[in-house]
Design an enzyme around this catalytic site. Sequence first.
Site, PDB file in Angstrom:
ATOM      1  CB  CYS A  70     -59.736  75.750  38.592  1.00 52.10           C
ATOM      2  SG  CYS A  70     -58.452  75.573  37.350  1.00 52.10           S
ATOM      3  CG  HIS A  99     -47.250  61.404  50.855  1.00 49.62           C
ATOM      4  ND1 HIS A  99     -47.241  60.727  52.052  1.00 49.62           N
ATOM      5  CD2 HIS A  99     -47.119  60.451  49.882  1.00 49.62           C
ATOM      6  CE1 HIS A  99     -47.112  59.421  51.819  1.00 49.62           C
ATOM      7  NE2 HIS A  99     -47.021  59.235  50.515  1.00 49.62           N
ATOM      8  CB  ALA A 140     -35.352  61.842  64.671  1.00 51.99           C
TER       9      ALA A 140
HETATM   10  C1  BJW Z   1     -40.773  59.358  65.814  1.00 47.42           C
HETATM   11  C2  BJW Z   1     -40.828  60.476  66.638  1.00 47.42           C
HETATM   12  C3  BJW Z   1     -39.600  61.116  66.917  1.00 47.42           C
HETATM   13  C4  BJW Z   1     -42.852  59.747  66.376  1.00 47.42           C
HETATM   14  N1  BJW Z   1     -38.457  60.648  66.391  1.00 47.42           N
HETATM   15  N2  BJW Z   1     -39.638  58.900  65.316  1.00 47.42           N
HETATM   16  C5  BJW Z   1     -53.532  47.749  51.053  1.00 47.42           C
HETATM   17  C6  BJW Z   1     -52.223  47.291  51.090  1.00 47.42           C
HETATM   18  C7  BJW Z   1     -51.179  48.085  50.599  1.00 47.42           C
HETATM   19  C8  BJW Z   1     -51.423  49.352  50.090  1.00 47.42           C
HETATM   20  C9  BJW Z   1     -52.715  49.795  50.057  1.00 47.42           C
HETATM   21  C10 BJW Z   1     -53.750  49.009  50.533  1.00 47.42           C
HETATM   22  N3  BJW Z   1     -54.910  49.723  50.382  1.00 47.42           N
HETATM   23  C11 BJW Z   1     -54.617  50.930  49.850  1.00 47.42           C
HETATM   24  C12 BJW Z   1     -53.286  50.991  49.636  1.00 47.42           C
HETATM   25  C13 BJW Z   1     -52.526  52.118  49.095  1.00 47.42           C
HETATM   26  C14 BJW Z   1     -52.374  53.217  50.107  1.00 47.42           C
HETATM   27  C15 BJW Z   1     -51.741  52.649  51.387  1.00 47.42           C
HETATM   28  O1  BJW Z   1     -50.542  52.471  51.489  1.00 47.42           O
HETATM   29  N4  BJW Z   1     -52.554  52.384  52.399  1.00 47.42           N
HETATM   30  C16 BJW Z   1     -52.069  51.756  53.632  1.00 47.42           C
HETATM   31  C17 BJW Z   1     -52.394  52.654  54.809  1.00 47.42           C
HETATM   32  C18 BJW Z   1     -52.684  50.400  53.739  1.00 47.42           C
HETATM   33  N5  BJW Z   1     -51.472  54.167  49.478  1.00 47.42           N
HETATM   34  C19 BJW Z   1     -51.918  55.079  48.628  1.00 47.42           C
HETATM   35  O2  BJW Z   1     -53.105  55.197  48.362  1.00 47.42           O
HETATM   36  C20 BJW Z   1     -50.845  55.921  47.967  1.00 47.42           C
HETATM   37  N6  BJW Z   1     -51.032  55.901  46.579  1.00 47.42           N
HETATM   38  C21 BJW Z   1     -50.953  54.794  45.854  1.00 47.42           C
HETATM   39  O3  BJW Z   1     -50.657  53.724  46.371  1.00 47.42           O
HETATM   40  O4  BJW Z   1     -51.189  54.958  44.527  1.00 47.42           O
HETATM   41  C22 BJW Z   1     -51.390  53.769  43.743  1.00 47.42           C
HETATM   42  C23 BJW Z   1     -52.813  53.322  43.966  1.00 47.42           C
HETATM   43  C24 BJW Z   1     -53.808  53.934  43.262  1.00 47.42           C
HETATM   44  C25 BJW Z   1     -55.120  53.516  43.461  1.00 47.42           C
HETATM   45  C26 BJW Z   1     -55.433  52.534  44.412  1.00 47.42           C
HETATM   46  C27 BJW Z   1     -54.410  51.950  45.160  1.00 47.42           C
HETATM   47  C28 BJW Z   1     -53.093  52.345  44.913  1.00 47.42           C
HETATM   48  C29 BJW Z   1     -50.953  57.365  48.439  1.00 47.42           C
HETATM   49  C30 BJW Z   1     -50.714  57.485  49.887  1.00 47.42           C
HETATM   50  C31 BJW Z   1     -50.960  58.916  50.329  1.00 47.42           C
HETATM   51  C32 BJW Z   1     -50.833  59.062  51.833  1.00 47.42           C
HETATM   52  N7  BJW Z   1     -51.355  60.309  52.222  1.00 47.42           N
HETATM   53  C33 BJW Z   1     -51.198  60.730  53.605  1.00 47.42           C
HETATM   54  C34 BJW Z   1     -51.938  62.071  53.757  1.00 47.42           C
HETATM   55  C35 BJW Z   1     -51.165  63.162  52.999  1.00 47.42           C
HETATM   56  C36 BJW Z   1     -51.823  64.482  53.082  1.00 47.42           C
HETATM   57  C37 BJW Z   1     -51.924  64.942  54.480  1.00 47.42           C
HETATM   58  O5  BJW Z   1     -50.889  65.195  55.122  1.00 47.42           O
HETATM   59  O6  BJW Z   1     -53.054  65.052  54.954  1.00 47.42           O
HETATM   60  O7  BJW Z   1     -49.817  60.886  53.900  1.00 47.42           O
HETATM   61  S1  BJW Z   1     -51.723  59.538  54.822  1.00 47.42           S
HETATM   62  C38 BJW Z   1     -50.438  59.875  55.970  1.00 47.42           C
HETATM   63  O8  BJW Z   1     -49.600  58.711  56.110  1.00 47.42           O
HETATM   64  C39 BJW Z   1     -49.583  60.957  55.326  1.00 47.42           C
HETATM   65  C40 BJW Z   1     -48.193  60.472  55.652  1.00 47.42           C
HETATM   66  O9  BJW Z   1     -47.248  61.040  54.779  1.00 47.42           O
HETATM   67  C41 BJW Z   1     -48.321  58.977  55.524  1.00 47.42           C
HETATM   68  C42 BJW Z   1     -47.248  58.218  56.216  1.00 47.42           C
HETATM   69  O10 BJW Z   1     -47.278  58.411  57.602  1.00 47.42           O
HETATM   70  P1  BJW Z   1     -45.925  58.551  58.419  1.00 47.42           P
HETATM   71  O11 BJW Z   1     -45.178  59.718  57.946  1.00 47.42           O
HETATM   72  O12 BJW Z   1     -45.211  57.254  58.421  1.00 47.42           O
HETATM   73  O13 BJW Z   1     -46.466  58.950  59.868  1.00 47.42           O
HETATM   74  P2  BJW Z   1     -47.064  58.006  61.032  1.00 47.42           P
HETATM   75  O14 BJW Z   1     -47.837  58.867  61.938  1.00 47.42           O
HETATM   76  O15 BJW Z   1     -47.752  56.824  60.475  1.00 47.42           O
HETATM   77  O16 BJW Z   1     -45.759  57.456  61.782  1.00 47.42           O
HETATM   78  C43 BJW Z   1     -44.926  58.306  62.556  1.00 47.42           C
HETATM   79  C44 BJW Z   1     -43.737  57.495  63.020  1.00 47.42           C
HETATM   80  O17 BJW Z   1     -42.820  58.368  63.656  1.00 47.42           O
HETATM   81  C45 BJW Z   1     -44.105  56.403  64.045  1.00 47.42           C
HETATM   82  O18 BJW Z   1     -43.439  55.207  63.676  1.00 47.42           O
HETATM   83  C46 BJW Z   1     -43.541  56.942  65.365  1.00 47.42           C
HETATM   84  O19 BJW Z   1     -43.076  55.920  66.225  1.00 47.42           O
HETATM   85  C47 BJW Z   1     -42.397  57.789  64.877  1.00 47.42           C
HETATM   86  N8  BJW Z   1     -42.019  58.930  65.739  1.00 47.42           N
HETATM   87  N9  BJW Z   1     -42.084  60.727  67.048  1.00 47.42           N
HETATM   88  C48 BJW Z   1     -38.479  59.552  65.657  1.00 47.42           C
HETATM   89  N10 BJW Z   1     -39.524  62.240  67.749  1.00 47.42           N
HETATM   90 ZN    ZN Z   2     -58.987  73.395  36.679  1.00 45.50          ZN
END
Ligand code: BJW
Ligand code: ZN
Length: 242
Positions: free
Chosen positions: A147, A119, A229
């Site tokens: 840019c 990401h 973790a």
């Molecule tokens: C601990 C802990 C400790 C806490 N020890 N554990 C419908 C169905 C399926 C997919 C889609 C849909 N509609 C849209 C989509 C696609 C979409 C998607 O998946 N959406 C879903 C939410 C439904 N995905 C995308 O758009 C991606 N691109 C893509 O699919 O391209 C093709 C496409 C093109 C055009 C249209 C559709 C598809 C891109 C995704 C980009 C995500 N971006 C973000 C922001 C990044 C920038 C920023 O930082 O601001 O990325 S969103 C956010 O979520 C961030 C994270 O990397 C990502 C994942 O979150 P993560 O890391 O899992 O964190 P949390 O908070 O959710 O979970 C933390 C966990 O830790 C928890 O389980 C806790 O219990 C645990 N925990 N403390 C161990 N100490």
């Molecule tokens: Zn540019």
Amino acid sequence: MTDAQRQLAEKLTAARKVVALSGAGLSAESGVPTFRGDGGLWRNHRPADLATPEAFATDPQLVWEFYNWRREKVLSVEPNPAHHALTELERSLPAFCHITQNVDALAHRAGGENIIELHGNLMTTLCSACREAQPHAPVIVPFPTYCEHCGALVRPGVVWFGESVTQFEPALAAMNECDVLLVIGTSAVVQPAASLATIARRQGAFAAEFNLEATPLTDRIDLFIAGPAGRTLPPVVQAAFA
Ligand code: BJW
Ligand code: ZN
């Protein structure tokens, strides 16, 4: 050490290729907020207003300020024992790859090397039109700059909803080749990152998940290790390579 931790340590000792897939929970103990759950960023902010190309087109200043706040936060914290354990794991194994959804670069700061930032990275910027990286742009400036190549607005170098993740092909290759997969601190709801774990499991990798609570992946992995973790991962790595 629990039986699950001991069993995983044995798998790691015998493994050749190990992949870690991490999410915001890996950095939670450093003090970086997660996205979902208690205190998560998406509890107080709507992702559609901040983490989409449309949000940036509508209100670049608001989005820029959100990311400046995140950058300042990340610069004020340190890698935690889980990041350091991953570095130790990398140094102990013939082949290791860390695929992270995190944009905080804390794994790099802990000394990790073979890291795929699916990401992107908070501290980088790219052009919102031609997508050229902006090597000379200072990152924490109060306003988005323009840019150097085409004059369009510069944006944070992270992957927003609806955009393609970076380095997906090498991440897929790593999943297809690993013997052991560690899934650490991700809610496993964001695609395509979440589906990567299923790929490793399907080709026969042994999969262990480290999380505070169950996720959509938990039923499909071999071992679930409950707890923060930073406390549960280091003893496993120590036992595997002591
Ligand atoms: C601990 C802990 C400790 C806490 N020890 N554990 C419908 C169905 C399926 C997919 C889609 C849909 N509609 C849209 C989509 C696609 C979409 C998607 O998946 N959406 C879903 C939410 C439904 N995905 C995308 O758009 C991606 N691109 C893509 O699919 O391209 C093709 C496409 C093109 C055009 C249209 C559709 C598809 C891109 C995704 C980009 C995500 N971006 C973000 C922001 C990044 C920038 C920023 O930082 O601001 O990325 S969103 C956010 O979520 C961030 C994270 O990397 C990502 C994942 O979150 P993560 O890391 O899992 O964190 P949390 O908070 O959710 O979970 C933390 C966990 O830790 C928890 O389980 C806790 O219990 C645990 N925990 N403390 C161990 N100490
Ligand atoms: Zn540019």
